[in-house]
Design a protein around this motif. Sequence first.
Motif, short mmCIF file in Angstrom:
data_model
loop_
_atom_site.label_atom_id
_atom_site.label_comp_id
_atom_site.label_asym_id
_atom_site.label_seq_id
_atom_site.Cartn_x
_atom_site.Cartn_y
_atom_site.Cartn_z
N ILE A 78 0.86 -1.17 0.00
CA ILE A 78 0.00 0.00 0.00
C ILE A 78 0.90 1.23 0.00
O ILE A 78 1.98 1.21 0.59
CB ILE A 78 -0.96 -0.01 1.22
N GLN A 79 0.47 2.28 -0.69
CA GLN A 79 1.24 3.52 -0.71
C GLN A 79 1.13 4.21 0.65
O GLN A 79 0.11 4.11 1.33
CB GLN A 79 0.72 4.47 -1.79
N LEU A 80 2.18 4.92 1.02
CA LEU A 80 2.23 5.61 2.31
C LEU A 80 1.02 6.51 2.51
O LEU A 80 0.36 6.44 3.55
CB LEU A 80 3.52 6.42 2.41
N ASP A 81 0.70 7.36 1.53
CA ASP A 81 -0.42 8.28 1.71
C ASP A 81 -1.75 7.53 1.85
O ASP A 81 -2.58 7.88 2.69
CB ASP A 81 -0.49 9.33 0.60
N GLN A 82 -1.92 6.45 1.08
CA GLN A 82 -3.14 5.65 1.18
C GLN A 82 -3.22 4.96 2.54
O GLN A 82 -4.30 4.86 3.13
CB GLN A 82 -3.19 4.60 0.07
N PHE A 83 -2.09 4.48 3.04
CA PHE A 83 -2.07 3.82 4.34
C PHE A 83 -2.50 4.76 5.45
O PHE A 83 -3.31 4.39 6.31
CB PHE A 83 -0.66 3.27 4.63
N LEU A 84 -1.97 5.97 5.45
CA LEU A 84 -2.31 6.92 6.51
C LEU A 84 -3.78 7.34 6.44
O LEU A 84 -4.41 7.57 7.47
CB LEU A 84 -1.38 8.13 6.46
#
Length: 71
Positions: free
Chosen positions: A13-19
Amino acid sequence: MQIEDIAIETEEIQLDQFLKWAGVLPSGGEVKALLAEGLIKRNGEKESARRRKLHRGDVVEIEGMGAWRVV
């Protein structure tokens, strides 16, 4: 520091999507701003790419907010 486990349903998962998925930050713009200030770490290292791919076991920390582990 306590680390909260956040389960994902994909291999990565991409960092921004994860957060956003974890409910930590409401938008990618906020992720970008915190990255620019050097407040986000991935596995103890300062992160600079909001689209960085995270995998199970990675820990994301935001200074003053907490830490989350991808599970």
